[in-house]
Design an enzyme around this catalytic site. Structure first.
Site, PDB file in Angstrom:
ATOM      1  N   ASP A 178      68.446  19.865   9.143  1.00  7.38           N
ATOM      2  CA  ASP A 178      67.026  19.517   9.239  1.00  7.38           C
ATOM      3  C   ASP A 178      66.763  18.664  10.481  1.00  7.38           C
ATOM      4  OD1 ASP A 178      66.941  20.678   6.756  1.00  7.38           O
ATOM      5  OD2 ASP A 178      66.276  18.888   5.693  1.00  7.38           O
ATOM      6  N   HIS A 194      60.221  23.182   9.151  1.00  8.66           N
ATOM      7  CA  HIS A 194      60.369  21.847   8.550  1.00  8.66           C
ATOM      8  C   HIS A 194      59.127  21.004   8.852  1.00  8.66           C
ATOM      9  CE1 HIS A 194      62.581  18.740   6.557  1.00  8.66           C
ATOM     10  NE2 HIS A 194      62.861  18.020   7.618  1.00  8.66           N
ATOM     11  N   HIS A 228      56.738  16.246  10.703  1.00  8.63           N
ATOM     12  CA  HIS A 228      57.591  15.578   9.720  1.00  8.63           C
ATOM     13  C   HIS A 228      56.878  14.491   8.922  1.00  8.63           C
ATOM     14  CE1 HIS A 228      61.325  13.932   7.946  1.00  8.63           C
ATOM     15  NE2 HIS A 228      61.857  15.087   8.281  1.00  8.63           N
ATOM     16  N   HIS A 245      71.720  16.981   9.029  1.00 11.03           N
ATOM     17  CA  HIS A 245      70.594  16.748   9.951  1.00 11.03           C
ATOM     18  C   HIS A 245      71.064  16.776  11.405  1.00 11.03           C
ATOM     19  CE1 HIS A 245      69.245  15.260   6.113  1.00 11.03           C
ATOM     20  NE2 HIS A 245      67.998  15.382   6.530  1.00 11.03           N
TER      21      HIS A 245
HETATM   22 ZN   LIG Z   1      63.553  16.022   7.625  1.00  9.21          ZN
END
Ligand SMILES: [Zn+2]
Length: 234
Positions: free
Chosen positions: A48, A98, A102, A191
């Site tokens: 991510d 995503h 964010h 991530h």
């Molecule tokens: Zn995230």
């Protein structure tokens, strides 16, 4: 007479809402999956918050072992580093949505949620030519209006069966946790960025990938993209 509901009922309702928003198996705010089928020795590695300046190093390790992964990218990071987003696609990995910036979707308006998803879809497609089929909510938080936005853009939500906490733990802890969480159909979340930060420090993630991938290959796991894991015949 007291018209307020008993405290226990309030507690139950609020924990139900917390599960709907954050629970990995909840589909209350839109169709969502959190793991694949258990009948094959395959799992999905997902990243991510990218792309980031450290993403190419992760791509090199994945290439060394010839494994595929899914990258849930933020539209704003794709706008900042379009060449790296393209490199992810060119190496055959899957790109997911995503959101653009964010945000916590929690308590956002349905229109605001739809804008976040749409702007990310358009940005990713503009730069990479790929239109994502999967969406991962920032912080894993879903809210009213997300289901409709996902349906409009034909996105399926993806949570995880294990998350690495690679932004706060040491690599040996992350590797141990992820290796212990591996199972048929697992979806592992790491991530390659840190929200929208420029030059994010992803050394822990890089080190985790370097050690985790050969460990899981040795245990017989095949690494698949989310699309392939969920739908092996495609
Ligand atoms: Zn995230």
């Amino acid at each position: 007479m007291n018209a307020l509901p008993p405290l226990a009922a309030v507690g139950a309702a609020s924990s139900l809402m917390a599960w709907a928003v954050r629970g990995r198996s909840a589909s209350v705010f839109g169709r969502s999956v959190w793991r694949g089928p258990r009948d094959r020795r395959a799992l999905a590695l997902t990243f991510d918050d990218g792309p980031g300046e450290g993403t190419p190093e992760i791509l090199e390790i994945l290439a060394e072992y010839e494994v595929s992964a899914t990258f849930f990218q933020c539209g704003a990071n794709v706008d900042r580093l379009p060449e790296i987003a393209c490199e992810v696609a060119a190496r055959g990995h899957e790109i997911g949505n995503h959101s653009y910036s964010h945000p916590y979707l929690f308590l956002r308006s349905p229109g605001g949620i739809e804008n976040e998803l749409r702007r990310a879809q358009e940005t990713i497609e503009w730069h990479t030519g790929i239109r994502p089929a999967f969406f991962r909510a920032p912080y894993g938080a879903r809210w009213f209006g997300l289901g409709r936005a996902q349906r409009k853009m034909q996105l399926t939500g993806v949570m995880w069966s294990a998350i690495g906490y690679d932004w706060s733990r040491r690599a040996d802890e992350v590797v141990a946790h992820m290796a212990a969480s591996a199972s048929n159909g697992a979806i592992l979340c790491l991530h390659d960025g840190r929200e929208l930060r420029e030059k994010p420090d992803v050394r822990t993630t890089v080190e985790t990938v370097r050690r985790l991938v050969p460990t899981l290959l040795d245990r017989g796991y095949k690494f698949e993209t989310i699309g392939r894991l969920l739908c092996p015949k495609t």
